[in-house]
Scaffold this active site. Structure first.
Site, PDB file in Angstrom:
ATOM      1  N   ASP A 193      -6.167   9.410   3.024  1.00 16.96           N
ATOM      2  CA  ASP A 193      -5.934   8.474   4.123  1.00 16.96           C
ATOM      3  C   ASP A 193      -4.773   8.933   4.986  1.00 16.96           C
ATOM      4  O   ASP A 193      -4.809   8.803   6.224  1.00 16.96           O
ATOM      5  CB  ASP A 193      -5.659   7.096   3.539  1.00 16.96           C
ATOM      6  CG  ASP A 193      -5.756   5.990   4.576  1.00 16.96           C
ATOM      7  OD1 ASP A 193      -6.486   6.177   5.570  1.00 16.96           O
ATOM      8  OD2 ASP A 193      -5.107   4.948   4.405  1.00 16.96           O
ATOM      9  N   ASP A 379      -9.006  -0.637   2.561  1.00 12.15           N
ATOM     10  CA  ASP A 379      -7.679  -0.993   2.074  1.00 12.15           C
ATOM     11  C   ASP A 379      -7.749  -2.209   1.162  1.00 12.15           C
ATOM     12  O   ASP A 379      -7.094  -2.256   0.109  1.00 12.15           O
ATOM     13  CB  ASP A 379      -6.746  -1.259   3.262  1.00 12.15           C
ATOM     14  CG  ASP A 379      -6.649  -0.061   4.191  1.00 12.15           C
ATOM     15  OD1 ASP A 379      -6.652   1.072   3.676  1.00 12.15           O
ATOM     16  OD2 ASP A 379      -6.588  -0.248   5.415  1.00 12.15           O
TER      17      ASP A 379
END
Length: 458
Positions: A193, A379
């Site tokens: 990420d 997330d």
């Protein structure tokens, strides 16, 4: 009174942290309710996250670590390939295909994975329900979920609730992965990420820049903290127009909305070179009603003194409001107080730099808060996976991991308000969560349990 930027940031942070906390809490409840009493005896499932190696309790530590690294590497490569494919399709305007694919994915997750969890809950709690009613409930739940997430005009609370449900379902399935694979996979995804969002040529960075260039929403499942106004509809508001006013000879206040686009280059340069804290008040307002000639028509940039921008249209017509002379004097005194307050503003709040730099910062802040803070569904999922895995060991590790994740998310959101650009939400939270988990498990838990069993108080 206008709310400060710190209050605005606080509202945005709470609007994101609340659903994340709810998602993690419900995943912990599902793990406690549906997990077997002996986790080592449960059989691992074969998914895309463990294609190469299927962990077994009899394997050695080196074998588990090597297999977990291979699983994480393959999974990250698969995600990177899928993300680049998504960017390629979006670049060539296959937007309808992407939307239909997301609809199908949401329907599949809610119907199959959600249905499996629903049946497990029914069996665990022995809920008396027939198959037809169960099918109708699941079908309606799935259909309403897909419509709420992708159809226009749906309530924002319903959309947010289904986004949280989607994260809970996927996270509950990820908690069935083996322990070593789960921890290595979380660390690998946090590093991916970080690279995908910040590195030049990263797939997520390219996707965000492409969507920003087209003034379109991201073709992804994203949680919105609040309803957002389309950027095209708010174009005039982002131009940071000025609201100017003046007190005429007749004792009336004249207001005019002036856009930055309508200001000539010469005037713009004079405004940028002048001190922003200077406010011109006509002699009528200063001297209690004694105006001299054209001095009564001098304009007061009220909005500029207040440090706010107006979203009025680009009109050049005046709107006149008649007020008594005593009110005009009050208007002039208020304007003088505005100048004094601006001069005495704290350096922590006051923006430094020239007028042009202030306008740029205000434009960026206004644009960020008009769009709202958005958090990717991934997330939600991996925060909940970390807490769910911690729940399989002890509640003390759950508390530690939850506080670590929320702290990391808060740091990320504060950095977002400072940097005014897309930031990865996984690295800080996952790093803190993993560190706190192992510190609690290896240091805190033995100390607390030992002190409690020996009846020691500390």
């Amino acid at each position: 009174m206008e709310s400060s930027i710190l209050e605005s940031i606080g509202v945005e942070i709470i609007g994101v942290m609340s659903p994340v906390s709810i998602c993690m809490f419900l995943v912990v409840l599902l793990v406690y309710a549906l997990s077997p009493s002996n986790p080592s005896s449960s059989s691992s499932i074969r998914t895309a996250a463990n294609l190469v190696y299927l962990e077994s309790p009899t394997d050695s530590t080196s074998e588990k670590l090597e297999g977990a690294l291979l699983n994480a590497l393959v999974f990250v490569i698969l995600i990177a390939l899928v993300t680049f494919l998504l960017v390629l399709l979006y670049y060539y305007n296959f937007t309808n295909f992407l939307k239909n694919y997301m609809r199908f994915s949401a329907f599949f997750v809610l119907a199959t994975m959600g249905g499996s969890i629903f049946l497990s809950i029914i069996q665990h709690f022995s809920i008396p329900i027939d198959s037809i009613t169960c099918f109708l409930l699941l079908f309606n739940f799935t259909l309403v979920g897909v419509l709420s997430m992708f159809a226009a005009g749906m309530p924002i609370l319903l959309r947010q609730a289904y986004m949280v449900c989607l994260g809970i379902i996927v996270a509950a399935w990820f908690t069935k992965l083996p322990e070593w694979t789960t921890w290595v996979l979380l660390v690998a995804l946090a590093l991916y990420d970080l690279v995908a969002v910040l590195a030049p040529g990263g797939p997520l960075k390219l996707l965000v820049e492409l969507a920003s260039t087209r003034d379109e929403e991201l073709p992804a499942l994203v949680y919105e903290a609040r309803p957002t106004v389309p950027r095209n509809a708010n174009a005039n508001a982002s131009s940071l127009g000025l609201l100017v006013a003046g007190v005429s000879d007749s004792g009336s206040v004249e207001l005019q909305a002036v856009s930055r686009d309508n200001v000539s280059p010469g005037e713009n340069g004079n405004r940028a070179s002048s001190d922003d804290s200077v406010v011109e008040v006509d002699s009528f307002a200063k001297e209690g009603g004694q105006s001299n000639g054209d001095e009564g028509q001098r304009l007061l940039p009220v909005d500029r003194a207040l440090g706010r921008h107006s979203s009025s249209s680009d009109t050049s017509e005046y709107s006149t409001v008649n007020v008594p002379s005593d009110r005009a004097r009050q208007f002039g005194s208020v304007a003088s107080e505005i100048v004094a307050d601006e001069e005495e503003m704290s350096p922590l709040v006051q923006m430094s730099g020239s007028g042009h730099e202030r306008d740029e910062l205000r434009r960026d802040a206004a644009e960020m808060f008009s769009r709202g803070i958005k958090l990717g569904l991934g997330d939600f999922i991996f925060y909940s996976v970390l807490v769910g895995r911690a729940a399989m060991y002890d509640l003390m590790t759950v508390y530690a991991c939850y506080l670590a994740i929320i702290s990391g998310l808060g740091c990320t959101l504060i950095l977002l308000s400072v940097c005014h650009r897309a930031l990865p939400a996984l690295p800080i939270s996952i790093a803190l969560g993993v560190i706190f988990y192992f510190l609690t498990r290896l240091l805190m838990e033995p100390f607390v349990v030992g002190a409690a069993t020996n009846l020691l108080m500390f």
